[in-house]
Write a protein that holds these residues in place. Sequence first.
Motif, PDB file in Angstrom:
ATOM      1  N   LEU A 149      27.270  46.246  43.962  1.00 27.38           N
ATOM      2  CA  LEU A 149      26.812  46.388  42.780  1.00 27.38           C
ATOM      3  C   LEU A 149      26.758  45.232  41.879  1.00 27.38           C
ATOM      4  N   HIS A 150      25.739  44.679  41.438  1.00 27.07           N
ATOM      5  CA  HIS A 150      25.776  43.467  40.896  1.00 27.07           C
ATOM      6  C   HIS A 150      25.708  43.584  39.402  1.00 27.07           C
ATOM      7  N   LEU A 151      26.558  42.861  38.735  1.00 27.21           N
ATOM      8  CA  LEU A 151      26.910  43.103  37.082  1.00 27.21           C
ATOM      9  C   LEU A 151      26.941  41.678  36.410  1.00 27.21           C
ATOM     10  N   SER A 152      26.624  41.629  35.316  1.00 23.60           N
ATOM     11  CA  SER A 152      26.748  40.377  34.590  1.00 23.60           C
ATOM     12  C   SER A 152      28.221  40.209  33.954  1.00 23.60           C
ATOM     13  N   LEU A 153      28.708  39.022  33.676  1.00 21.74           N
ATOM     14  CA  LEU A 153      29.910  38.585  33.069  1.00 21.74           C
ATOM     15  C   LEU A 153      29.993  39.476  31.663  1.00 21.74           C
ATOM     16  N   ILE A 213      28.137  51.477  31.470  1.00 20.94           N
ATOM     17  CA  ILE A 213      27.983  52.840  32.618  1.00 20.94           C
ATOM     18  C   ILE A 213      26.797  52.559  33.351  1.00 20.94           C
ATOM     19  N   ARG A 214      26.917  52.769  34.578  1.00 20.02           N
ATOM     20  CA  ARG A 214      25.707  52.434  35.421  1.00 20.02           C
ATOM     21  C   ARG A 214      25.489  53.833  36.253  1.00 20.02           C
ATOM     22  N   LYS A 215      24.298  54.165  36.344  1.00 23.89           N
ATOM     23  CA  LYS A 215      23.816  55.403  36.824  1.00 23.89           C
ATOM     24  C   LYS A 215      23.010  55.023  38.075  1.00 23.89           C
ATOM     25  N   ILE A 216      23.164  55.337  39.337  1.00 21.99           N
ATOM     26  CA  ILE A 216      22.541  54.960  40.409  1.00 21.99           C
ATOM     27  C   ILE A 216      22.007  56.312  41.089  1.00 21.99           C
ATOM     28  N   ILE A 245      28.783  55.375  37.578  1.00 25.66           N
ATOM     29  CA  ILE A 245      30.040  54.676  37.546  1.00 25.66           C
ATOM     30  C   ILE A 245      30.448  54.128  36.290  1.00 25.66           C
ATOM     31  N   ASN A 246      31.485  54.296  35.684  1.00 29.15           N
ATOM     32  CA  ASN A 246      32.022  53.860  34.567  1.00 29.15           C
ATOM     33  C   ASN A 246      32.790  52.584  34.750  1.00 29.15           C
ATOM     34  N   VAL A 247      32.254  51.434  34.472  1.00 29.42           N
ATOM     35  CA  VAL A 247      32.577  50.000  34.531  1.00 29.42           C
ATOM     36  C   VAL A 247      33.883  49.968  33.661  1.00 29.42           C
ATOM     37  N   LYS A 248      34.891  49.288  33.798  1.00 28.66           N
ATOM     38  CA  LYS A 248      35.985  49.211  32.937  1.00 28.66           C
ATOM     39  C   LYS A 248      36.132  47.794  32.532  1.00 28.66           C
ATOM     40  N   PRO A 249      36.362  47.809  31.144  1.00 24.93           N
ATOM     41  CA  PRO A 249      36.458  46.097  30.884  1.00 24.93           C
ATOM     42  C   PRO A 249      37.349  45.370  31.864  1.00 24.93           C
ATOM     43  N   GLU A 260      35.406  40.719  40.549  1.00 24.59           N
ATOM     44  CA  GLU A 260      34.723  40.956  41.702  1.00 24.59           C
ATOM     45  C   GLU A 260      35.570  41.280  42.812  1.00 24.59           C
ATOM     46  N   GLY A 261      34.922  42.092  43.694  1.00 25.68           N
ATOM     47  CA  GLY A 261      35.675  42.985  44.564  1.00 25.68           C
ATOM     48  C   GLY A 261      36.134  44.296  44.471  1.00 25.68           C
ATOM     49  N   THR A 262      35.951  44.631  43.033  1.00 23.23           N
ATOM     50  CA  THR A 262      36.567  46.040  42.815  1.00 23.23           C
ATOM     51  C   THR A 262      35.421  47.156  43.554  1.00 23.23           C
ATOM     52  N   ARG A 263      36.156  48.071  44.081  1.00 22.68           N
ATOM     53  CA  ARG A 263      35.575  48.980  44.909  1.00 22.68           C
ATOM     54  C   ARG A 263      35.479  50.701  44.324  1.00 22.68           C
ATOM     55  N   ILE A 264      34.710  51.373  44.065  1.00 24.12           N
ATOM     56  CA  ILE A 264      34.343  52.460  43.352  1.00 24.12           C
ATOM     57  C   ILE A 264      33.943  53.359  44.600  1.00 24.12           C
ATOM     58  N   THR A 265      34.772  54.356  44.871  1.00 20.75           N
ATOM     59  CA  THR A 265      34.589  55.388  46.064  1.00 20.75           C
ATOM     60  C   THR A 265      34.058  56.737  45.475  1.00 20.75           C
ATOM     61  N   PHE A 266      32.984  57.062  46.147  1.00 21.50           N
ATOM     62  CA  PHE A 266      32.563  58.605  46.052  1.00 21.50           C
ATOM     63  C   PHE A 266      32.611  59.274  47.239  1.00 21.50           C
ATOM     64  N   PRO A 267      33.602  60.148  47.300  1.00 16.63           N
ATOM     65  CA  PRO A 267      34.038  60.731  48.599  1.00 16.63           C
ATOM     66  C   PRO A 267      32.779  61.537  49.058  1.00 16.63           C
TER      67      PRO A 267
END
Length: 314
Positions: A141-145, A153-156, A179-183, A187-194
């Motif tokens: 998931l590529h995000l800007s600085l 918030i990103r909806k995929i 995905i609720n991206v926290k401030p 890099e490398g943070t993992r978000i899992t959807f079981p």
Amino acid sequence: MDKDYYETLEINRNASNSDINKAYRHLALKCHQPNYGQTGSVEQFRQLGEAYDVLSDPQKKAIYDKFGEEGLKGGTPPEYGSSGAWSSRYIYHGNPEKTFKQFFGGDNPFAAFVTNDAPLHFGGLRPEEMKMQDTHIERDLHLSLDDLFHGCIRKIKISRRVMNDDGHTSSIKDKILTINVKPGWEEGTRITFPKEGDQGPNNIPADIVFIIRQKSHPVFVRQANDLILKAQISLEKALTGFSVDVKTLDGKRLNVPINDIVHPAYKKIVTGEGMPLSQDCSQRGDLIITFDIQFPENLSAEKKQLIKQALAFK
């Protein structure tokens, strides 16, 4: 006397397709090898296969419900069909193993769970409890600085295979994952959807894992929770002092005075103007300003002499 396929599968006549599949799964596993040594198991296994073959097919089931086994195997009268002719007679192929393999996708529904040549004993263990989960699926998931500074918030949309109500067939359906991206996420943070991967009759769906990838920024370089800014300055400014104007990611304008002599390893640290900490957004890293000193390419003899005189003072 007509066979009662519903009684064979131990279900009532209002049973859904899912109920029919569950009943066959449960009873077929009890009667299947290595239980053939029990009295009546072979015949019961054949009866289960025939009952499932009929009741799992909507057309056969409809004829059986209206005319019974006699009408199913003897053919139905013209007024029941739309072709104006008697329907063809149903004949079970007589191979319950074929029905079993078609249902489970093989002759051993537990093949994936037998290890070290140790046989599995059914003992009331339900197949659902022995399913293995598919390997997790990873996506970047590529995000800007700026996204990682402020949060977003990103909806995929994903497309996955989903089991139908009959428990045997499947179809492709879309689903939106949020995905609720926290401030301050790094890099490398993992978000899992079981268990959001493809579904199947004999598997546990895979987890879907999104991994944060940070896009490059035209001004800042991130280093953990700090932001690095490189400023280009002349040798004159490096020796005599100056100030750096900085527009931060939250829109502030900073004027940072530099009164020290700037040498190649010099850094100016502005406390609390870096990235927010993901654990506590009220806390921030630092802004670190480094310098690229631009030396003159050549000097006249007169300027060299002036510099010598200037640097000779103590």
